[in-house]
Structure formats: structure tokens, C-alpha cells
Design a protein around this motif. Sequence first.
Motif, PDB file in Angstrom:
ATOM      1  N   LYS A 180      21.470  15.821  42.376  1.00 21.89           N
ATOM      2  CA  LYS A 180      22.299  17.016  42.533  1.00 21.89           C
ATOM      3  C   LYS A 180      23.286  17.176  41.384  1.00 21.89           C
ATOM      4  CE  LYS A 180      25.681  19.094  45.709  1.00 21.89           C
ATOM      5  NZ  LYS A 180      26.381  18.947  47.014  1.00 21.89           N
ATOM      6  N   LEU A 181      23.888  16.058  40.953  1.00 22.61           N
ATOM      7  CA  LEU A 181      24.955  16.104  39.958  1.00 22.61           C
ATOM      8  C   LEU A 181      24.481  15.745  38.553  1.00 22.61           C
ATOM      9  CD1 LEU A 181      27.709  14.359  42.130  1.00 22.61           C
ATOM     10  CD2 LEU A 181      27.399  16.820  41.753  1.00 22.61           C
ATOM     11  N   ASN A 182      23.195  15.360  38.417  1.00 21.99           N
ATOM     12  CA  ASN A 182      22.638  14.950  37.126  1.00 21.99           C
ATOM     13  C   ASN A 182      23.461  13.840  36.487  1.00 21.99           C
ATOM     14  OD1 ASN A 182      20.668  15.079  35.091  1.00 21.99           O
ATOM     15  ND2 ASN A 182      21.950  16.390  33.816  1.00 21.99           N
ATOM     16  N   GLN A 183      23.876  12.890  37.331  1.00 20.79           N
ATOM     17  CA  GLN A 183      24.641  11.752  36.840  1.00 20.79           C
ATOM     18  C   GLN A 183      23.750  10.526  36.749  1.00 20.79           C
ATOM     19  OE1 GLN A 183      27.770  12.171  39.810  1.00 20.79           O
ATOM     20  NE2 GLN A 183      29.279  12.311  38.184  1.00 20.79           N
ATOM     21  N   THR A 184      24.043   9.686  35.776  1.00 21.65           N
ATOM     22  CA  THR A 184      23.288   8.461  35.577  1.00 21.65           C
ATOM     23  C   THR A 184      23.764   7.403  36.570  1.00 21.65           C
ATOM     24  OG1 THR A 184      23.173   8.999  33.224  1.00 21.65           O
ATOM     25  CG2 THR A 184      22.622   6.741  33.856  1.00 21.65           C
ATOM     26  N   PHE A 185      22.832   6.804  37.281  1.00 16.43           N
ATOM     27  CA  PHE A 185      23.140   5.691  38.181  1.00 16.43           C
ATOM     28  C   PHE A 185      22.491   4.429  37.631  1.00 16.43           C
ATOM     29  CE2 PHE A 185      24.675   8.802  41.024  1.00 16.43           C
ATOM     30  CZ  PHE A 185      25.268   8.192  42.127  1.00 16.43           C
ATOM     31  N   ILE A 186      23.294   3.369  37.471  1.00 17.63           N
ATOM     32  CA  ILE A 186      22.798   2.064  37.043  1.00 17.63           C
ATOM     33  C   ILE A 186      23.174   1.074  38.136  1.00 17.63           C
ATOM     34  CG2 ILE A 186      22.812   0.284  35.262  1.00 17.63           C
ATOM     35  CD1 ILE A 186      23.732   2.394  33.267  1.00 17.63           C
ATOM     36  N   ILE A 187      22.165   0.497  38.765  1.00 16.20           N
ATOM     37  CA  ILE A 187      22.393  -0.286  39.976  1.00 16.20           C
ATOM     38  C   ILE A 187      21.848  -1.695  39.818  1.00 16.20           C
ATOM     39  CG2 ILE A 187      21.860  -0.460  42.446  1.00 16.20           C
ATOM     40  CD1 ILE A 187      21.622   2.628  42.417  1.00 16.20           C
ATOM     41  N   VAL A 188      22.702  -2.687  40.035  1.00 21.92           N
ATOM     42  CA  VAL A 188      22.270  -4.077  40.092  1.00 21.92           C
ATOM     43  C   VAL A 188      21.863  -4.388  41.532  1.00 21.92           C
ATOM     44  CG1 VAL A 188      23.136  -6.451  40.161  1.00 21.92           C
ATOM     45  CG2 VAL A 188      23.509  -5.057  38.137  1.00 21.92           C
ATOM     46  N   THR A 189      20.663  -4.938  41.696  1.00 26.13           N
ATOM     47  CA  THR A 189      20.205  -5.289  43.031  1.00 26.13           C
ATOM     48  C   THR A 189      19.263  -6.487  42.959  1.00 26.13           C
ATOM     49  OG1 THR A 189      19.081  -4.493  45.030  1.00 26.13           O
ATOM     50  CG2 THR A 189      18.262  -3.664  42.925  1.00 26.13           C
ATOM     51  N   HIS A 190      19.225  -7.257  44.042  1.00 26.26           N
ATOM     52  CA  HIS A 190      18.266  -8.362  44.130  1.00 26.26           C
ATOM     53  C   HIS A 190      17.029  -7.933  44.908  1.00 26.26           C
ATOM     54  CE1 HIS A 190      20.302  -8.569  48.020  1.00 26.26           C
ATOM     55  NE2 HIS A 190      19.241  -9.204  48.478  1.00 26.26           N
ATOM     56  N   ASP A 191      17.031  -6.702  45.423  1.00 22.38           N
ATOM     57  CA  ASP A 191      15.941  -6.244  46.284  1.00 22.38           C
ATOM     58  C   ASP A 191      15.526  -4.829  45.889  1.00 22.38           C
ATOM     59  OD1 ASP A 191      14.091  -5.973  48.248  1.00 22.38           O
ATOM     60  OD2 ASP A 191      15.498  -6.006  49.936  1.00 22.38           O
ATOM     61  N   LYS A 192      14.717  -4.729  44.841  1.00 23.69           N
ATOM     62  CA  LYS A 192      14.355  -3.410  44.322  1.00 23.69           C
ATOM     63  C   LYS A 192      13.473  -2.629  45.293  1.00 23.69           C
ATOM     64  CE  LYS A 192      10.380  -4.963  41.558  1.00 23.69           C
ATOM     65  NZ  LYS A 192       9.837  -5.075  40.188  1.00 23.69           N
ATOM     66  N   GLU A 193      12.793  -3.327  46.230  1.00 21.71           N
ATOM     67  CA  GLU A 193      11.928  -2.632  47.183  1.00 21.71           C
ATOM     68  C   GLU A 193      12.698  -1.628  48.033  1.00 21.71           C
ATOM     69  OE1 GLU A 193      11.779  -5.886  46.581  1.00 21.71           O
ATOM     70  OE2 GLU A 193       9.829  -5.902  45.557  1.00 21.71           O
ATOM     71  N   HIS A 194      13.986  -1.907  48.272  1.00 21.09           N
ATOM     72  CA  HIS A 194      14.820  -1.001  49.054  1.00 21.09           C
ATOM     73  C   HIS A 194      14.932   0.367  48.398  1.00 21.09           C
ATOM     74  CE1 HIS A 194      17.037  -4.008  51.770  1.00 21.09           C
ATOM     75  NE2 HIS A 194      16.529  -3.072  52.547  1.00 21.09           N
ATOM     76  N   PHE A 195      14.751   0.433  47.083  1.00 18.47           N
ATOM     77  CA  PHE A 195      15.060   1.646  46.324  1.00 18.47           C
ATOM     78  C   PHE A 195      13.852   2.539  46.066  1.00 18.47           C
ATOM     79  CE2 PHE A 195      18.684  -1.012  45.709  1.00 18.47           C
ATOM     80  CZ  PHE A 195      19.750  -0.146  45.590  1.00 18.47           C
ATOM     81  N   GLY A 196      12.642   2.052  46.350  1.00 16.67           N
ATOM     82  CA  GLY A 196      11.461   2.884  46.149  1.00 16.67           C
ATOM     83  C   GLY A 196      11.287   3.275  44.686  1.00 16.67           C
TER      84      GLY A 196
END
Length: 222
Positions: A180-196
Amino acid sequence: MYGQGDNKVKALDNVSFSIKQGEFVLIVGSSGSGKSTLLNMIGLLDSPTSGKIFIDGIDTTTLNDNKISSFRNNKLGFIFQFSNLLSDLSVLENVLLPRQIAGTDNTAEKDARDLLKTVGLENQMHKRANKISGGQAQRVAIARGLINKPSIVLADEPTGNLDSVTSETIVQLMKSMAKKLNQTFIIVTHDKEHFGDVDKVITIKDGKAFEGDQPSEMEIIA
């Protein structure tokens, strides 16, 4: 590089990659791989011992402390594993905090209310932060991270303290906000499956960065 002499540890080793505006990016890796260190460097919380970090075409490694603080508050938004809300403030007051630090204006409260409506908390905004659920608190944290309209939103394990159903809600909310906002999201995670499906996955292993199975080509374009 951390430590001295024989105790020196190279947390990141020749990491180089680019991220474009509006991309939804995951940084993954095992515990101790260097992914949180990388996020801290992008967020200007840590400084590299060598190399450069460009954000919006600006070499952030040349900025002094005052300029770093200003740049961070105006260009970057942060979401953490724990929402870190101030319990004695209302939901609305927590969202407004970064805007007040930056220098509030006459649109601040409207923007905060609009964000809380977007994350589904328009009926909770006057509650104390310690009177809402963990999932609601994380939605407040997302609104707070977006209140200054940052170019980049950095999230460190934003679903790590939530159950699977609430995690899915938070993931979908972040994705919809990014789009919606065309903002960059950078996410550290140990479980990438949650994010699809996401735009890019950067894997950190032994301090090196890989995109897919190949070493990545750190410029941030936002």
C-alpha cells in the motif's frame, strides 16, 4: 569486527547486495550467523569496521552522530520481536512518540489515528499499552514504525514472540502495508516459511551473504 587481538570475530565478511524501493526482503540464517548484526548496520545502530552502506544514495558511514540520529529517525522505521511499548502511555501516544522526537506537526495525530485504523486498532487507541494483547501490541509497533513515513522498515523477528495464528496476521499486515505504501521492508527471521512468497531472501552463513544458492551482489535503494 568484534573484539581485539586473538579474540577478534568477523561478524560479517564481504557482504554486498542491493535492495530496491518497495521490496519485501527476508534475512535468514542460523543463530549467530550475523543476520542481526547486518540489520543493526542497515539501521545505523552499529558501524562497519570497513566498507560502506548506501541508503537513498547517501553513504551513511560518513555521517556524524547527530546526522545519524536525524537520518535514522526520518528514513528508518523499526519493529522488534517484543513490541517495546511504554506501558503507562496509551496506544495512540505510543504511536506518536517517534513523530514527537522528530518534531511534531499538526498532522501527527491524524496520521497516527489513520495508521491505527489501518492496522485494525481504531477502537483501542485510548487504551493503556499494558491492557492490550500481544498481537495487538505488535500491530501498534508496526504503526509506530511507520508514523514517520520511513523509506525502510527494519523488523527483527517480529513474529518470534507470537503464536502461529497471530504471526500469520502480522505477516499479512506487513505485506499489505508494504504494498500500500510502497515502503521497503527488511525482516530478520529464523522461520522464512511463515512469510510465504517475498521479493528476495538473503541468507547469512558464517558472516557471508547468499541470495538463493549464489553469493549476493550493501546498497539500499529506497
